[in-house]
Design an enzyme around this catalytic site. Structure first.
Site, short mmCIF file in Angstrom:
data_model
loop_
_atom_site.label_atom_id
_atom_site.label_comp_id
_atom_site.label_asym_id
_atom_site.label_seq_id
_atom_site.Cartn_x
_atom_site.Cartn_y
_atom_site.Cartn_z
N ASN A 195 0.86 -1.18 0.00
CA ASN A 195 0.00 0.00 0.00
C ASN A 195 0.89 1.23 0.00
O ASN A 195 2.12 1.13 0.05
CB ASN A 195 -0.97 -0.01 1.18
CG ASN A 195 -0.27 -0.03 2.53
OD1 ASN A 195 0.78 0.57 2.72
ND2 ASN A 195 -0.86 -0.75 3.49
N MET A 196 0.30 2.40 -0.06
CA MET A 196 1.08 3.62 -0.21
C MET A 196 2.01 3.85 0.98
O MET A 196 3.16 4.28 0.82
CB MET A 196 0.15 4.81 -0.40
CG MET A 196 0.84 6.04 -0.95
SD MET A 196 1.50 5.74 -2.62
CE MET A 196 2.26 7.32 -2.96
N SER A 197 1.52 3.56 2.18
CA SER A 197 2.35 3.75 3.37
C SER A 197 3.55 2.82 3.35
O SER A 197 4.68 3.23 3.66
CB SER A 197 1.52 3.51 4.63
OG SER A 197 0.48 4.46 4.73
N GLU A 198 3.32 1.57 2.99
CA GLU A 198 4.41 0.59 2.92
C GLU A 198 5.41 0.98 1.83
O GLU A 198 6.62 0.85 2.01
CB GLU A 198 3.84 -0.80 2.66
CG GLU A 198 3.03 -1.35 3.82
CD GLU A 198 2.18 -2.56 3.44
OE1 GLU A 198 1.80 -3.32 4.35
OE2 GLU A 198 1.88 -2.73 2.24
N ASP A 264 -6.01 -7.95 1.43
CA ASP A 264 -6.18 -9.39 1.20
C ASP A 264 -7.04 -9.64 -0.03
O ASP A 264 -6.76 -10.53 -0.84
CB ASP A 264 -6.84 -10.05 2.42
CG ASP A 264 -6.01 -9.95 3.68
OD1 ASP A 264 -4.79 -9.74 3.57
OD2 ASP A 264 -6.58 -10.07 4.78
#
Length: 475
Positions: A195-198, A264
């Site tokens: 995701n964007m944060s990761e 998921d």
């Protein structure tokens, strides 16, 4: 991009990772505790759902895939509950059960659909012998089309490089839902879905679309990936590959209730779609649609093929034309959810003529969706003789699919479409000619289901046999 749902039932998906049990305690809050300034929840409903890698496998199974789940659990009641739930949805589980560890469990307390508290019961599996799970992976790979590594950083995936190496050596693509900033362990994977944060935790702050693509491409090259799919919440998703233009997919969610488990759903839909034969672009687009559906649900949830078909219909008016039987049944279910009346007819339609066109136009006016079931070449040959058909099954279906009155075209190999009609159960079954309704194949099945069978007249002076005779005479 036009998308038609694939036959998910053909997909064989292996999911390996951190399995969890999600528990939900629901109840009203009508007072404050006298012991502390906290609300008192009167628990009225308890719910359990598979979480983590188990939710990934559940999502694949919900699409109709053959899903296998591998992971680490304790030897406890939570592991039994999780295994029982997965068996109930036909996910094959093969857990390494460890006596000294609890099964990872997350308990959420909710009132009026608002989460008040979460309690985690867990101990990371970081010191567990990696060969215990690796042996199960090696056994499962030969019967898999794709492998998903669902990494929540809990220790089940403590030999990711080894798993990727074994899968790629077997020619099996590996999709990874990553965790943390150490992406080196994912080197050689087919695709990552951060995701964007990761993503920003690894590459730094992103300053716009061009910067996103540049940094994503650098990751693809650095870790020898085939692709990177960055999920961006309200900004949709971006697929990045070396040597190809990026693919930006806008978010499809209309209402967001809970993003729990959305990642998921993305990776499971993506992997299952690829295993079912879709291209990467198509699979990403379908995963984006699935994400838009699942965030409109509370808690970890799944998406069904019917929900996808409905969403695709809303987005792009797609899902029409020539279909397999499995695809047709999904399309019909979606149509019924929209309150549409389904009409079905059948025939050889060897040389399409004005009589056919008029008949199908009249049949289409009797409902919202018209299915035309077409005899395959072998079926036509048995019914009409060795000189028929003139046109092959594919050509006959392609012509029928081009008619404005026809929504779905499906082949059948038997002499009659009775079995297919019994599977579809249209609201109205029509047949052209001098039949009596009771003599039409499928009459008993359709009427027993509350449907109707009707005979329509063909236009006079139009006959495939006459056309063939005329051609031969003028030959």
């Amino acid at each position: 991009m036009k998308i038609t749902l694939p036959e998910f039932g053909k997909a064989r998906v292996l999911v390996v990772g951190d399995v969890m049990l999600d528990r939900y305690w629901h109840g009203p809050t009508g007072r404050i505790s006298p012991e502390a300034p906290v609300p008192v929840v009167k628990v009225e409903h308890i719910e359990e759902r598979p979480g983590g890698a188990a939710n990934v496998a559940l999502n694949s199974a919900a699409l109709g895939a053959h899903a296998v789940l591998l992971g680490l659990t304790g030897q406890d009641e939570a592991a039994d509950a999780l295994a029982g739930q997965m068996a109930g949805v036909k996910v094959a589980c093969d857990f390494v059960r460890l006596a000294d560890y609890p099964t990872i469990t997350k308990l959420r307390v909710l009132s009026r659909n608002q989460q008040l508290l979460r309690l985690d019961f867990e101990e990371a599996f970081h010191d567990v012998d990696s060969t215990l799970l690796m042996n199960k992976v090696e056994q499962a790979l030969p019967s898999s089309d794709v492998m998903i590594l669902s990494d929540y950083g809990k220790g089940a995936l403590n030999d990711v490089p080894g798993m990727i190496q074994r899968a790629r050596a077997a020619g099996i693509p590996v999709l990874v839902d990553p965790k943390g900033t150490e992406f080196e362990k994912y080197r050689g994977a087919t695709l990552l879905t951060p995701n964007m944060s990761e993503f920003e935790a690894v590459v730094g702050k992103v300053k716009g679309e061009e910067d996103l693509v540049a940094k994503g491409l650098a990751l693809v090259k650095r870790f020898e990936l085939e692709a990177l799919l960055v999920t961006r919440s309200e900004n949709g998703m971006t697929l990045i590959r070396e040597g190809q233009p990026e693919l930006h997919l806008p978010a499809q969610a209309h209402e967001v209730y809970d993003v729990t488990g959305a990642g998921d759903t993305v990776i499971s839909t993506l992997a299952t779609s690829l295993a079912a034969g879709m291209s990467l672009d198509e699979a990403c687009a379908l995963a984006n649609t699935a994400a838009g559906i699942v965030v409109g649900k509370l808690g970890t949830s799944t998406v069904s093929p019917v929900e996808l078909a409905n969403a695709l219909y809303t987005e792009q008016e797609t899902g029409f034309g020539v279909m397999s039987e499995a695809q047709l049944k999904i399309a019909v279910q979606a149509a019924r959810l929209r309150g549409e009346k389904v009409v079905m007819t059948n025939g050889c339609f060897d040389i399409l003529h004005a009589g056919h066109v008029s008949y199908l136009a009249n049949a289409g006016k009797l409902g919202d969706r018209l299915i035309v079931a077409v005899n395959t070449d072998g079926s036509v040959r048995r019914l009409k003789g060795p000189g028929r058909p003139v046109n092959s099954t594919d050509r006959r279906m392609a012509v029928l699919a081009g008619l404005g009155a026809v929504d779905w075209v499906v082949p059948f190999a038997e002499d009659t479409p009775q079995r297919l009609i019994a599977e579809v159960l249209p609201d109205l079954l029509v047949k052209g000619g001098d039949y009596k309704p009771k003599d039409i194949a499928g009459y008993d099945e359709v009427t027993a289901n509350g449907g109707e069978v009707r005979v329509l007249n063909f236009e006079d002076g139009c006959s495939t046999s006459d056309i063939i005779k005329t051609i031969r005479e003028r030959g």
